[in-house]
Design a protein around this motif. Structure first.
Motif, PDB file in Angstrom:
ATOM      1  N   VAL A 130      63.183  85.458 -33.407  1.00  0.00           N
ATOM      2  CA  VAL A 130      62.401  84.846 -32.090  1.00  0.00           C
ATOM      3  C   VAL A 130      61.273  85.227 -32.094  1.00  0.00           C
ATOM      4  CG1 VAL A 130      62.807  84.558 -30.114  1.00  0.00           C
ATOM      5  CG2 VAL A 130      64.570  85.586 -30.945  1.00  0.00           C
ATOM      6  N   TYR A 131      60.533  86.022 -32.257  1.00  0.00           N
ATOM      7  CA  TYR A 131      58.905  86.377 -32.338  1.00  0.00           C
ATOM      8  C   TYR A 131      58.240  85.423 -33.303  1.00  0.00           C
ATOM      9  CZ  TYR A 131      58.047  89.588 -28.892  1.00  0.00           C
ATOM     10  OH  TYR A 131      57.583  90.827 -27.642  1.00  0.00           O
ATOM     11  N   GLY A 132      58.796  85.170 -34.015  1.00  0.00           N
ATOM     12  CA  GLY A 132      58.151  84.273 -34.978  1.00  0.00           C
ATOM     13  C   GLY A 132      58.127  83.395 -35.122  1.00  0.00           C
ATOM     14  N   GLY A 133      59.185  82.812 -34.580  1.00  0.00           N
ATOM     15  CA  GLY A 133      59.759  81.198 -34.617  1.00  0.00           C
ATOM     16  C   GLY A 133      58.866  80.926 -33.033  1.00  0.00           C
ATOM     17  N   GLY A 134      58.718  81.713 -31.771  1.00  0.00           N
ATOM     18  CA  GLY A 134      57.463  81.815 -30.401  1.00  0.00           C
ATOM     19  C   GLY A 134      56.689  81.098 -31.538  1.00  0.00           C
ATOM     20  N   LEU A 135      55.961  82.591 -31.930  1.00  0.00           N
ATOM     21  CA  LEU A 135      54.611  82.622 -32.297  1.00  0.00           C
ATOM     22  C   LEU A 135      53.954  81.040 -33.762  1.00  0.00           C
ATOM     23  CD1 LEU A 135      53.651  86.128 -33.305  1.00  0.00           C
ATOM     24  CD2 LEU A 135      52.680  85.072 -31.045  1.00  0.00           C
ATOM     25  N   LEU A 136      54.833  80.864 -34.331  1.00  0.00           N
ATOM     26  CA  LEU A 136      54.584  79.272 -34.648  1.00  0.00           C
ATOM     27  C   LEU A 136      54.944  78.694 -34.139  1.00  0.00           C
ATOM     28  CD1 LEU A 136      54.463  78.681 -37.892  1.00  0.00           C
ATOM     29  CD2 LEU A 136      57.381  78.118 -37.561  1.00  0.00           C
ATOM     30  N   GLY A 137      55.615  78.539 -33.014  1.00  0.00           N
ATOM     31  CA  GLY A 137      55.652  77.452 -31.940  1.00  0.00           C
ATOM     32  C   GLY A 137      54.477  76.830 -31.048  1.00  0.00           C
ATOM     33  N   LEU A 138      53.422  78.341 -31.481  1.00  0.00           N
ATOM     34  CA  LEU A 138      52.049  78.882 -30.296  1.00  0.00           C
ATOM     35  C   LEU A 138      51.497  77.738 -31.180  1.00  0.00           C
ATOM     36  CD1 LEU A 138      51.636  82.131 -28.301  1.00  0.00           C
ATOM     37  CD2 LEU A 138      52.544  79.334 -27.423  1.00  0.00           C
ATOM     38  N   VAL A 139      51.244  78.063 -32.581  1.00  0.00           N
ATOM     39  CA  VAL A 139      50.035  77.257 -33.073  1.00  0.00           C
ATOM     40  C   VAL A 139      50.492  76.198 -33.662  1.00  0.00           C
ATOM     41  CG1 VAL A 139      49.121  77.227 -35.986  1.00  0.00           C
ATOM     42  CG2 VAL A 139      50.218  78.994 -34.934  1.00  0.00           C
ATOM     43  N   LEU A 140      52.337  75.314 -33.772  1.00  0.00           N
ATOM     44  CA  LEU A 140      51.522  73.897 -34.069  1.00  0.00           C
ATOM     45  C   LEU A 140      52.442  73.573 -33.429  1.00  0.00           C
ATOM     46  CD1 LEU A 140      55.061  74.907 -36.807  1.00  0.00           C
ATOM     47  CD2 LEU A 140      52.758  74.480 -37.396  1.00  0.00           C
ATOM     48  N   TYR A 141      52.359  73.530 -31.727  1.00  0.00           N
ATOM     49  CA  TYR A 141      52.440  72.715 -30.557  1.00  0.00           C
ATOM     50  C   TYR A 141      51.687  72.078 -29.747  1.00  0.00           C
ATOM     51  CZ  TYR A 141      57.353  74.320 -30.721  1.00  0.00           C
ATOM     52  OH  TYR A 141      59.552  74.102 -30.798  1.00  0.00           O
ATOM     53  N   PRO A 142      50.818  71.688 -29.311  1.00  0.00           N
ATOM     54  CA  PRO A 142      49.811  71.104 -28.576  1.00  0.00           C
ATOM     55  C   PRO A 142      50.083  72.779 -27.911  1.00  0.00           C
ATOM     56  CG  PRO A 142      50.726  69.494 -29.164  1.00  0.00           C
ATOM     57  CD  PRO A 142      52.167  70.083 -30.001  1.00  0.00           C
ATOM     58  N   ALA A 143      48.492  72.656 -27.886  1.00  0.00           N
ATOM     59  CA  ALA A 143      48.020  73.493 -26.452  1.00  0.00           C
ATOM     60  C   ALA A 143      48.105  72.973 -25.517  1.00  0.00           C
ATOM     61  CB  ALA A 143      47.012  74.848 -26.874  1.00  0.00           C
ATOM     62  N   GLY A 144      49.068  73.985 -23.581  1.00  0.00           N
ATOM     63  CA  GLY A 144      48.583  72.836 -22.877  1.00  0.00           C
ATOM     64  C   GLY A 144      49.731  71.233 -22.596  1.00  0.00           C
ATOM     65  N   SER A 145      50.782  71.839 -23.500  1.00  0.00           N
ATOM     66  CA  SER A 145      51.912  70.961 -23.442  1.00  0.00           C
ATOM     67  C   SER A 145      52.942  71.838 -22.470  1.00  0.00           C
ATOM     68  CB  SER A 145      52.426  70.027 -24.788  1.00  0.00           C
ATOM     69  OG  SER A 145      52.530  71.131 -25.632  1.00  0.00           O
ATOM     70  N   ILE A 146      54.502  70.930 -22.327  1.00  0.00           N
ATOM     71  CA  ILE A 146      54.875  71.276 -21.903  1.00  0.00           C
ATOM     72  C   ILE A 146      55.205  72.537 -22.458  1.00  0.00           C
ATOM     73  CG2 ILE A 146      56.551  70.516 -20.948  1.00  0.00           C
ATOM     74  CD1 ILE A 146      54.623  70.595 -19.175  1.00  0.00           C
ATOM     75  N   ILE A 147      55.833  71.791 -23.729  1.00  0.00           N
ATOM     76  CA  ILE A 147      57.293  72.547 -24.706  1.00  0.00           C
ATOM     77  C   ILE A 147      55.984  73.917 -25.472  1.00  0.00           C
ATOM     78  CG2 ILE A 147      56.227  71.697 -26.713  1.00  0.00           C
ATOM     79  CD1 ILE A 147      59.228  71.903 -28.067  1.00  0.00           C
TER      80      ILE A 147
ATOM     81  N   LEU B  71      53.798  75.561 -22.964  1.00  0.00           N
ATOM     82  CA  LEU B  71      53.812  76.114 -22.409  1.00  0.00           C
ATOM     83  C   LEU B  71      55.300  77.399 -22.161  1.00  0.00           C
ATOM     84  CD1 LEU B  71      51.989  74.292 -19.241  1.00  0.00           C
ATOM     85  CD2 LEU B  71      51.017  76.055 -20.579  1.00  0.00           C
ATOM     86  N   VAL B  72      56.901  76.623 -22.134  1.00  0.00           N
ATOM     87  CA  VAL B  72      57.398  77.450 -22.307  1.00  0.00           C
ATOM     88  C   VAL B  72      57.313  78.688 -23.622  1.00  0.00           C
ATOM     89  CG1 VAL B  72      60.684  76.560 -22.502  1.00  0.00           C
ATOM     90  CG2 VAL B  72      58.749  74.807 -21.257  1.00  0.00           C
ATOM     91  N   THR B  73      57.292  77.837 -24.482  1.00  0.00           N
ATOM     92  CA  THR B  73      57.071  78.865 -24.828  1.00  0.00           C
ATOM     93  C   THR B  73      56.233  80.250 -24.740  1.00  0.00           C
ATOM     94  OG1 THR B  73      57.492  76.641 -26.689  1.00  0.00           O
ATOM     95  CG2 THR B  73      56.900  79.204 -28.409  1.00  0.00           C
ATOM     96  N   LEU B  74      55.593  79.625 -24.715  1.00  0.00           N
ATOM     97  CA  LEU B  74      54.763  81.407 -23.892  1.00  0.00           C
ATOM     98  C   LEU B  74      54.586  81.908 -23.171  1.00  0.00           C
ATOM     99  CD1 LEU B  74      52.030  83.193 -23.825  1.00  0.00           C
ATOM    100  CD2 LEU B  74      51.059  81.049 -22.679  1.00  0.00           C
ATOM    101  N   ALA B  75      55.715  81.396 -21.982  1.00  0.00           N
ATOM    102  CA  ALA B  75      56.426  81.765 -21.043  1.00  0.00           C
ATOM    103  C   ALA B  75      58.002  82.596 -21.495  1.00  0.00           C
ATOM    104  CB  ALA B  75      57.395  81.067 -19.791  1.00  0.00           C
ATOM    105  N   ALA B  76      58.671  82.203 -22.744  1.00  0.00           N
ATOM    106  CA  ALA B  76      59.096  82.863 -23.501  1.00  0.00           C
ATOM    107  C   ALA B  76      59.286  84.297 -23.595  1.00  0.00           C
ATOM    108  CB  ALA B  76      59.771  81.464 -23.903  1.00  0.00           C
ATOM    109  N   LEU B  77      58.129  83.892 -24.389  1.00  0.00           N
ATOM    110  CA  LEU B  77      57.344  85.085 -25.477  1.00  0.00           C
ATOM    111  C   LEU B  77      56.841  86.032 -24.407  1.00  0.00           C
ATOM    112  CD1 LEU B  77      55.488  83.605 -28.291  1.00  0.00           C
ATOM    113  CD2 LEU B  77      57.711  85.007 -28.752  1.00  0.00           C
TER     114      LEU B  77
END
Length: 222
Positions: A103-120, A122-128
């Protein structure tokens, strides 16, 4: 002194026996400075025994066993306490690692791949952040109490909510430290090898133990 020789806590010279005990940040930095080289040893030992997915949970539990003893101001031997924690808590810690590591690995990867500030993003950051707030208490509960696995999960969630004022900024700090190590890789390799894992764990244990002592453990008899 060898790399894994015992690091027993001893009172320093010139300490006033009647001085009021330190608390909060003063206590944190007092213990941190005193235990710094033990944290370096602990970090190296953790990295040597931390096989991704396979032993990361057990290694995390063992490291937490040591850092909780540090923040409780209990004499500690990094080598002995680490392996004792590894043996005593490997089942529950491994299960927890198998759940949280992907979960942590996927979340950190998502923060790198998703555009910073986008809804997804922000949701990933909140979940982490939420996961980290709960994680702050989970391993310390598993390694310092006799509660069952699911009781530890329940109490970790309750403590994260009850102590939100403390849990949120500490979770944010730990994620920021991890992010800095990733952002500045490979320049951050020396810091990661020396203290990159032990310091966040020490911070989490310091926060968690005060909450566990106040809300989970029975009050001490006078």
């Amino acid at each position: 002194m060898g790399l894994f020789t015992p690091n027993y806590v001893k009172p320093g010279p010139g300490i006033d026996k009647d001085a009021p005990p330190k608390t909060g940040l003063a206590l944190f930095f007092e213990i941190f400075i005193r235990e710094f080289w033990a944290l370096v040893k602990l970090n190296v030992l953790f990295l040597l025994t931390c096989i991704p997915i396979v032993t990361i949970g057990a290694a995390m539990g063992a490291m937490t066993k040591v850092t909780v003893r540090m923040v409780r101001d209990i004499p500690n031997d990094v080598w002995y306490d680490y392996w004792r924690g590894f043996r005593e808590n490997w089942k529950a810690s491994t299960v927890l690692g198998l759940i949280t590591a992907p979960v942590y690995g996927g979340g950190l990867l998502g923060l790198v791949l998703y555009p910073a500030g986008s809804i997804i993003w922000l949701v990933t950051l909140a979940a982490l952040l939420i996961l980290t707030m709960v994680w702050l208490y989970l391993y310390p509960l598993l390694t310092s109490t006799t509660l069952s696995f699911w009781d530890c999960v329940r109490d970790a969630i309750l403590l994260a909510m009850l102590r939100f004022y403390y849990s949120f900024p500490v979770a944010l700090l730990i994620l920021a430290l991890i992010a800095l190590e990733i952002m500045f890789f490979p320049l951050s390799i020396p810091a990661t090898l020396l203290v990159g894992c032990a310091i966040p764990n020490f911070i989490a244990s310091f926060l968690a133990w005060s909450g566990i002592q106040k809300h989970v453990l029975p009050p001490e008899k006078e």
